[in-house]
Design a protein around this motif. Sequence first.
Motif, PDB file in Angstrom:
ATOM      1  N   UNK A   1       0.824  -1.215   0.000  1.00 24.44           N
ATOM      2  CA  UNK A   1       0.000   0.000   0.000  1.00 24.44           C
ATOM      3  C   UNK A   1       0.854   1.260   0.000  1.00 24.44           C
ATOM      4  N   UNK A   2       2.034   1.223   0.610  1.00 30.55           N
ATOM      5  CA  UNK A   2       2.919   2.394   0.588  1.00 30.55           C
ATOM      6  C   UNK A   2       3.505   2.604  -0.805  1.00 30.55           C
ATOM      7  N   UNK A   3       3.863   1.521  -1.469  1.00 32.44           N
ATOM      8  CA  UNK A   3       4.468   1.637  -2.796  1.00 32.44           C
ATOM      9  C   UNK A   3       3.427   1.897  -3.887  1.00 32.44           C
ATOM     10  N   UNK A   4       2.259   1.249  -3.813  1.00 31.25           N
ATOM     11  CA  UNK A   4       1.241   1.386  -4.855  1.00 31.25           C
ATOM     12  C   UNK A   4      -0.139   1.456  -4.188  1.00 31.25           C
ATOM     13  N   UNK A   5      -0.615   2.655  -3.840  1.00 33.32           N
ATOM     14  CA  UNK A   5      -1.896   2.781  -3.120  1.00 33.32           C
ATOM     15  C   UNK A   5      -3.114   2.350  -3.950  1.00 33.32           C
ATOM     16  N   UNK A   6      -3.041   2.430  -5.278  1.00 32.21           N
ATOM     17  CA  UNK A   6      -4.167   2.037  -6.128  1.00 32.21           C
ATOM     18  C   UNK A   6      -4.293   0.517  -6.250  1.00 32.21           C
ATOM     19  N   UNK A   7      -3.305  -0.226  -5.764  1.00 32.66           N
ATOM     20  CA  UNK A   7      -3.322  -1.676  -5.863  1.00 32.66           C
ATOM     21  C   UNK A   7      -4.532  -2.261  -5.145  1.00 32.66           C
ATOM     22  N   UNK A   8      -4.842  -1.747  -3.956  1.00 30.21           N
ATOM     23  CA  UNK A   8      -5.963  -2.274  -3.178  1.00 30.21           C
ATOM     24  C   UNK A   8      -7.282  -2.074  -3.926  1.00 30.21           C
ATOM     25  N   UNK A   9      -7.467  -0.900  -4.524  1.00 28.80           N
ATOM     26  CA  UNK A   9      -8.692  -0.631  -5.279  1.00 28.80           C
ATOM     27  C   UNK A   9      -8.807  -1.569  -6.482  1.00 28.80           C
ATOM     28  N   UNK A  10      -7.719  -1.745  -7.215  1.00 25.86           N
ATOM     29  CA  UNK A  10      -7.738  -2.646  -8.376  1.00 25.86           C
ATOM     30  C   UNK A  10      -7.980  -4.088  -7.951  1.00 25.86           C
ATOM     31  N   UNK A  11      -7.362  -4.494  -6.846  1.00 27.53           N
ATOM     32  CA  UNK A  11      -7.528  -5.854  -6.351  1.00 27.53           C
ATOM     33  C   UNK A  11      -8.993  -6.121  -5.977  1.00 27.53           C
ATOM     34  N   UNK A  12      -9.606  -5.192  -5.270  1.00 32.13           N
ATOM     35  CA  UNK A  12     -11.011  -5.349  -4.881  1.00 32.13           C
ATOM     36  C   UNK A  12     -11.908  -5.351  -6.115  1.00 32.13           C
ATOM     37  N   UNK A  13     -11.640  -4.473  -7.068  1.00 25.54           N
ATOM     38  CA  UNK A  13     -12.445  -4.403  -8.285  1.00 25.54           C
ATOM     39  C   UNK A  13     -12.333  -5.695  -9.100  1.00 25.54           C
ATOM     40  N   UNK A  14     -11.129  -6.187  -9.287  1.00 24.56           N
ATOM     41  CA  UNK A  14     -10.925  -7.421 -10.054  1.00 24.56           C
ATOM     42  C   UNK A  14     -11.570  -8.612  -9.338  1.00 24.56           C
TER      43      UNK A  14
END
Length: 120
Positions: free
Chosen positions: A25-38
């Motif tokens: 989450x520190x390196x790529x904050x949008x990762x969590x949103x993409x993970x939940x969406x996928x």
Amino acid sequence: MNNKIGYILFVSLLSFSFIGLLITLMNDPMWLFRFILITAIIIGIIYFIMKKFVFKSSTIFTKEHKAFQKAARFSKRKYRRNTKQPTYKKKNAIRKRTASSTHLTVIEGKKGKKKNRALH
């Protein structure tokens, strides 16, 4: 002894996964949103496929079963018996019994004499 080792492994795995999540989450904050969406899209596709092909052959969704359920609901409504009686009907029934007993009269007779049953 095995419970202690299993507990230590579980806590260490949980802590490492939490640390990994924080670093990601520190390196790529949008990762969590993409993970939940996928994940939501994949679950939606699997649900659609299951509903379309697997649940369709089930007896729950057949026309005959729906017609049976409708007939059962109609029958329950038609033959439902009212087990509770309103209180005003009970009061009227008591009043009728007491009112009907007022026409009785006492007939004077031979109450003191005993009958000789041998003669009759």
